[in-house]
Design a protein around this motif. Structure first.
Motif, PDB file in Angstrom:
ATOM      1  N   ASN A   1       9.470   9.963  -7.060  1.00  0.00           N
ATOM      2  CA  ASN A   1       9.142   8.654  -6.492  1.00  0.00           C
ATOM      3  C   ASN A   1       8.376   8.793  -5.179  1.00  0.00           C
ATOM      4  O   ASN A   1       7.435   8.038  -4.908  1.00  0.00           O
ATOM      5  N   LYS A   2       8.785   9.762  -4.377  1.00  0.00           N
ATOM      6  CA  LYS A   2       8.103  10.001  -3.106  1.00  0.00           C
ATOM      7  C   LYS A   2       6.669  10.458  -3.351  1.00  0.00           C
ATOM      8  O   LYS A   2       5.736  10.003  -2.667  1.00  0.00           O
ATOM      9  N   LYS A   3       6.503  11.359  -4.315  1.00  0.00           N
ATOM     10  CA  LYS A   3       5.166  11.863  -4.643  1.00  0.00           C
ATOM     11  C   LYS A   3       4.274  10.727  -5.140  1.00  0.00           C
ATOM     12  O   LYS A   3       3.102  10.615  -4.744  1.00  0.00           O
ATOM     13  N   ALA A   4       4.811   9.875  -6.003  1.00  0.00           N
ATOM     14  CA  ALA A   4       4.038   8.742  -6.528  1.00  0.00           C
ATOM     15  C   ALA A   4       3.610   7.808  -5.400  1.00  0.00           C
ATOM     16  O   ALA A   4       2.466   7.343  -5.356  1.00  0.00           O
ATOM     17  N   GLU A   5       4.518   7.545  -4.482  1.00  0.00           N
ATOM     18  CA  GLU A   5       4.210   6.680  -3.342  1.00  0.00           C
ATOM     19  C   GLU A   5       3.116   7.289  -2.473  1.00  0.00           C
ATOM     20  O   GLU A   5       2.209   6.594  -2.009  1.00  0.00           O
ATOM     21  N   GLU A   6       3.195   8.604  -2.250  1.00  0.00           N
ATOM     22  CA  GLU A   6       2.197   9.295  -1.441  1.00  0.00           C
ATOM     23  C   GLU A   6       0.814   9.245  -2.101  1.00  0.00           C
ATOM     24  O   GLU A   6      -0.201   9.017  -1.440  1.00  0.00           O
ATOM     25  N   LEU A   7       0.785   9.458  -3.416  1.00  0.00           N
ATOM     26  CA  LEU A   7      -0.480   9.428  -4.145  1.00  0.00           C
ATOM     27  C   LEU A   7      -1.095   8.031  -4.124  1.00  0.00           C
ATOM     28  O   LEU A   7      -2.309   7.873  -3.936  1.00  0.00           O
ATOM     29  N   MET A   8      -0.259   7.021  -4.282  1.00  0.00           N
ATOM     30  CA  MET A   8      -0.755   5.648  -4.279  1.00  0.00           C
ATOM     31  C   MET A   8      -1.279   5.258  -2.901  1.00  0.00           C
ATOM     32  O   MET A   8      -2.290   4.558  -2.792  1.00  0.00           O
ATOM     33  N   GLU A   9      -0.622   5.758  -1.876  1.00  0.00           N
ATOM     34  CA  GLU A   9      -1.101   5.491  -0.517  1.00  0.00           C
ATOM     35  C   GLU A   9      -2.436   6.199  -0.276  1.00  0.00           C
ATOM     36  O   GLU A   9      -3.374   5.624   0.292  1.00  0.00           O
ATOM     37  N   LYS A  10      -2.521   7.438  -0.743  1.00  0.00           N
ATOM     38  CA  LYS A  10      -3.734   8.232  -0.554  1.00  0.00           C
ATOM     39  C   LYS A  10      -4.935   7.620  -1.281  1.00  0.00           C
ATOM     40  O   LYS A  10      -6.074   7.715  -0.816  1.00  0.00           O
ATOM     41  N   THR A  11      -4.670   6.983  -2.415  1.00  0.00           N
ATOM     42  CA  THR A  11      -5.750   6.387  -3.200  1.00  0.00           C
ATOM     43  C   THR A  11      -5.933   4.890  -2.917  1.00  0.00           C
ATOM     44  O   THR A  11      -6.755   4.220  -3.551  1.00  0.00           O
ATOM     45  N   GLY A  12      -5.150   4.360  -1.982  1.00  0.00           N
ATOM     46  CA  GLY A  12      -5.330   2.985  -1.550  1.00  0.00           C
ATOM     47  C   GLY A  12      -4.822   1.915  -2.488  1.00  0.00           C
ATOM     48  O   GLY A  12      -5.358   0.797  -2.512  1.00  0.00           O
ATOM     49  N   ILE A  13      -3.772   2.222  -3.261  1.00  0.00           N
ATOM     50  CA  ILE A  13      -3.244   1.213  -4.196  1.00  0.00           C
ATOM     51  C   ILE A  13      -1.732   1.015  -4.022  1.00  0.00           C
ATOM     52  O   ILE A  13      -1.036   0.640  -4.969  1.00  0.00           O
ATOM     53  N   SER A  14      -1.228   1.240  -2.821  1.00  0.00           N
ATOM     54  CA  SER A  14       0.218   1.113  -2.573  1.00  0.00           C
ATOM     55  C   SER A  14       0.757  -0.256  -2.963  1.00  0.00           C
ATOM     56  O   SER A  14       1.899  -0.383  -3.411  1.00  0.00           O
ATOM     57  N   GLU A  15      -0.072  -1.281  -2.803  1.00  0.00           N
ATOM     58  CA  GLU A  15       0.398  -2.652  -3.042  1.00  0.00           C
ATOM     59  C   GLU A  15       0.485  -3.006  -4.527  1.00  0.00           C
ATOM     60  O   GLU A  15       0.976  -4.081  -4.888  1.00  0.00           O
ATOM     61  N   THR A  16       0.036  -2.113  -5.408  1.00  0.00           N
ATOM     62  CA  THR A  16      -0.009  -2.450  -6.840  1.00  0.00           C
ATOM     63  C   THR A  16       1.193  -1.943  -7.627  1.00  0.00           C
ATOM     64  O   THR A  16       1.308  -2.230  -8.821  1.00  0.00           O
TER      65      THR A  16
END
Length: 252
Positions: free
Chosen positions: A124-139
């Motif tokens: 879950n932490k890795k997924a959150e980090e990847l989404m933040e890095k790619t600019g889609i945390s809000e999705t």
């Protein structure tokens, strides 16, 4: 530099009606170095996507050898190939195939849950980090029908990277995107490559290929040309022109 993936005289033949055969790949020999970024170009029907799918084991070569980190994996079973792809290989498709009954976050994390290499907390932490890095945390909590094409493709990149693959394949990863989303996605892929992940992608787009270190040209199932651009350092000036000139000589 160490070789991560190598093809040795691989061929792919399809059997059609009335026992008619078509050779789609003809004695392909490629050496992919660790950390390299290679683009494969060529006209439609030249065998580019077939090559990609055979190199990652989604399709099986008819003959020849496929070597991954010095090990001949040509004879791997379907289960062995599935395990290798799950744990060591990432793949970005032109059209992202997500499960409709899962939200964006769960679709991204699913391969890691299946691999069972990390704890659920780590995944879950890795997924959150990847989404933040790619600019889609809000999705994360959104349904796959509630996001834009660019966001969905970014989520596809996150899914491809969730298990920290050694090599990332892309089959026209920007083919369905507009120029803005294409630039955004390529910025992400270039950053991933700079961080050490090997990248091998198929593209028709000269702008996309200009970001790569080396370009291979395919025609009629064979590699007919190779052009070395050098490492991309954030400046495209001159790279597109040089690649275009080379491609014109090959009648692309």
């Amino acid at each position: 530099m160490e070789i991560i993936l190598e093809t040795k005289d691989i061929k792919k033949t399809y059997l059609f009606d009335k026992n008619k055969e078509q050779e789609v790949l003809k004695n392909i020999n490629i050496k992919v170095k660790k950390g390299e970024f290679i683009s494969v170009m060529g006209p439609s029907g030249s065998g580019k996507s077939t090559l990609l799918y055979n190199m990652c084991g989604m399709d099986r070569v008819t003959s020849g050898r496929l070597v991954f980190e010095g090990n001949d994996i040509s004879g791997y079973s379907e289960n062995e190939f599935s395990k290798l792809r799950l744990e060591r290989i990432g793949f970005i498709f032109q059209h992202v195939n997500f499960l409709k009954n899962l939200n964006i976050f769960d679709n991204i994390a699913l391969p890691a849950y299946a691999a069972k290499i990390q704890s659920r907390k780590e995944i879950n932490k890795k997924a959150e980090e990847l989404m933040e890095k790619t600019g889609i945390s809000e999705t994360g909590e959104k349904d796959i029908t509630e996001v834009s094409g660019g966001q969905l493709q970014r989520a596809g990149i996150c899914r491809a990277l969730i298990n920290n693959p050694d090599i990332l394949f892309g089959d026209e990863p920007t083919g369905a995107l507009n120029s803005k989303y294409t630039n955004d996605i390529m910025d992400i892929i270039c950053r991933i490559n700079k961080e050490g992940t090997t990248v091998l992608l198929v593209t028709h787009d000269i702008k996309v290929a200009s970001r790569s270190e080396k370009v291979l040209f395919m025609k009629d199932g064979s590699i007919t040309g190779e052009y070395y651009l050098g490492k991309y350092e954030g400046e495209l000036k001159g790279r597109e022109e040089k690649l275009s000139e080379w491609l014109m000589k090959l009648d692309f």
